[in-house]
Scaffold this active site. Structure first.
Site, PDB file in Angstrom:
ATOM      1  N   SER A 135       0.864  -1.179   0.000  1.00 27.54           N
ATOM      2  CA  SER A 135       0.000   0.000   0.000  1.00 27.54           C
ATOM      3  C   SER A 135       0.897   1.224   0.000  1.00 27.54           C
ATOM      4  CB  SER A 135      -0.878   0.000   1.268  1.00 27.54           C
ATOM      5  OG  SER A 135      -1.495   1.256   1.472  1.00 27.54           O
ATOM      6  N   TYR A 175      -2.372  -1.525  10.290  1.00 24.52           N
ATOM      7  CA  TYR A 175      -2.246  -1.693   8.835  1.00 24.52           C
ATOM      8  C   TYR A 175      -0.932  -1.098   8.341  1.00 24.52           C
ATOM      9  CZ  TYR A 175      -3.602  -1.373   3.871  1.00 24.52           C
ATOM     10  OH  TYR A 175      -3.651  -1.490   2.508  1.00 24.52           O
TER      11      TYR A 175
END
Length: 277
Positions: free
Chosen positions: A154, A167
């Protein structure tokens, strides 16, 4: 005297003929599985909650001429990753490409988060990825024909986001795991890279899998729109293909220029809404 290392990535004719794509029931994983499909290829497809979605992916893969194999994978038990990779590799007669697209996240401030929530996200996004990577790499090394391993991380592998503590930690850790694996596996002809998407129109960002090339406006992204899952899949397909044998240990950011907006966002925000997820 040690053996002469194999050329990184194997031969120039490398093809992803036996690929496993985790989290391929929707979104980036689904688009990637389809992008890697073709005649004389096999694609392992995994799902966690959406079996119907995985079967839909399988139909698209088979329509492209490949053989599809569908398995359930729940990485809240990270060790399950190794078991499923081994099962699919046995079914396909080996594995030469692994794409790790499974993932989860949260939207919660650290002060309000319990350890169980933290551990769940890290288990799926980092521990589970390690388990899959290790199992696939062992198969590739044993086969001696090189391979490709690609992690979907990401932009938050590189930049933090409020409310996404576990995350960001997991994706940042996965990015460094990719670099370590690239160093350790290069002598076996295996390349290891990450693809770091920005906002992509998938269920994970609260959107639907759809074309977004014209109908969604994002003023904070230089290209003015979210990405399409197929744009990420195209980058993965390149890294998995014959022309990427000299690319390893890298994180390919595919974000429409989002990360370059740091100082601009800081100077143009007009309120404190960013402090809450």
């Amino acid at each position: 005297m040690s053996a002469t290392p194999a050329p990184t990535g194997g031969s120039a004719a490398f093809e992803p003929r036996r690929a496993i794509v985790t989290g391929s029931d929707s979104g980036i994983g689904r688009a990637t599985a389809v992008a890697l499909a073709g005649p004389d290829r096999q694609v392992g497809i995994t799902w966690h909650q959406d079996e119907e979605g995985a079967q839909g992916t399988a139909r698209e893969v088979e329509a492209a001429g490949a053989v599809a194999h569908v398995r359930r994978l729940d990485l809240s038990d990270p060790a399950a990753g190794a078991a499923v990779v081994d099962d699919l590799a046995t079914t396909m007669g080996g594995v030469d490409t692994l794409v790790m697209s499974s993932g989860t996240g949260t939207s919660q401030l650290l002060l309000n988060m319990d350890l169980e929530t933290w551990r769940h996200v890290v288990a799926v996004d980092l521990d589970g990825a390690f388990s899959c990577l290790q199992a696939a790499a062992r198969r590739m090394v044993e086969a001696g024909s090189g391979g490709r391993i690609i992690a979907i991380t990401s932009v938050h592998e590189h930049a933090p986001r409020v409310g996404a503590g576990p995350y960001c930690a997991a994706k940042g850790g996965l990015g460094l795991l990719v670099k370590v694996a690239a160093l350790e596996l290069a002598e076996h002809g295996i390349t290891v890279n990450a693809v770091a998407p920005g906002e992509i129109a998938t269920e994970m960002t609260g959107q639907e899998d759809e074309s977004v090339l014209e109908d969604k406006h994002r003023p904070g992204i230089p290209v003015s729109r979210p990405g399409d899952a197929r744009e990420i899949a195209a980058t993965v397909a390149f890294l998995a293909g014959p022309d990427a044998g000299y690319v390893t240990g890298q994180s390919w950011v595919v974000d429409g220029g989002m990360l370059t907006m740091g100082p601009m966002a800081g100077s143009h925000l007009q309120g404190d809404d960013w402090r809450r997820p």
